[in-house]
Motif scaffolding. Sequence first.
Motif, PDB file in Angstrom:
ATOM      1  N   GLU A   1      38.999  36.162  34.042  1.00 49.03           N
ATOM      2  CA  GLU A   1      38.553  37.262  33.703  1.00 49.03           C
ATOM      3  C   GLU A   1      37.552  37.482  32.063  1.00 49.03           C
ATOM      4  N   THR A   2      36.310  37.569  33.178  1.00 53.12           N
ATOM      5  CA  THR A   2      35.526  37.416  31.879  1.00 53.12           C
ATOM      6  C   THR A   2      35.793  38.649  30.973  1.00 53.12           C
ATOM      7  N   GLN A   3      36.245  39.632  31.177  1.00 47.81           N
ATOM      8  CA  GLN A   3      36.246  41.515  30.120  1.00 47.81           C
ATOM      9  C   GLN A   3      37.006  40.943  29.236  1.00 47.81           C
ATOM     10  N   ARG A   4      38.225  40.101  30.111  1.00 50.61           N
ATOM     11  CA  ARG A   4      39.101  39.566  29.010  1.00 50.61           C
ATOM     12  C   ARG A   4      38.841  38.764  28.550  1.00 50.61           C
ATOM     13  N   TRP A   5      38.158  37.399  28.457  1.00 48.64           N
ATOM     14  CA  TRP A   5      37.471  36.633  27.875  1.00 48.64           C
ATOM     15  C   TRP A   5      37.216  37.226  25.793  1.00 48.64           C
TER      16      TRP A   5
ATOM     17  N   GLU B   1      46.441  40.922  31.284  1.00 46.57           N
ATOM     18  CA  GLU B   1      44.991  40.533  32.261  1.00 46.57           C
ATOM     19  C   GLU B   1      46.240  39.464  33.487  1.00 46.57           C
TER      20      GLU B   1
ATOM     21  N   LEU C   1      45.793  39.636  37.439  1.00 47.92           N
ATOM     22  CA  LEU C   1      45.148  37.896  38.087  1.00 47.92           C
ATOM     23  C   LEU C   1      46.371  37.749  39.146  1.00 47.92           C
TER      24      LEU C   1
END
Length: 232
Positions: free
Chosen positions: A181-185, A221, A225
Amino acid sequence: MTASVTVLPVPARPRRTGATKPARVAELIREMIIQDTLPPGAPIRERALAEQLQVSRTPLREALKILAAEGLVEIEPHRGAVVAAPSPTEMRELLQLLGVIEAYAGELAAASATEEEIREITALHYEMLAAYTRGDRLTYFHRNQAIHLALVRATRNRTLVAHHGRINARVYRARYISNLETQRWEKAIEEHEAILAALQRRDGAGLAAILREHVLRGWDETQILLAAQVAS
């Protein structure tokens, strides 16, 4: 229904010096598991997998034993091997324990790491950032894991290193999924910047707190997912 097995190209990653053929085969299968080419619960068809990996069945079986010891594969007598499918409760418990172990490792490493080890971790950090900039999640993940392992090794506590290795292997796929997930990355990058800064300051208490929170946020997160995967 039997899951299809497609071997994906494995990006270059640091290789363990003198790795045996079964260890190298285990590494390839490990990649397939974390990328869901071999999803949880999937049966492992030895003949087909051996052909696709272009190895004989002897090193393949030895590789499966390695992965079974790590908890990534379950070998059932007279039925063969399947990819392990740990429950959410088991994953949460493992990651809670891993957070405690890595926090303690951070506290020790801040005091015991040599300047050379800190330079090595710094170099890995910038390689990880480069992979993030390219959007290369798999290479990012390998550099990320290399940082965590280097921190633990810097404790010079062999018992801690051994226990961390066993727990970390069992949550390998979950740690990879947490950055899909981009925000978590993006948040993970911020946390790693803080991890490096605390190590360079040799702030043991600060590093311990950051590492514990870093591991547990990753699990938060991952749960979201995994739930989305089940729903779809």
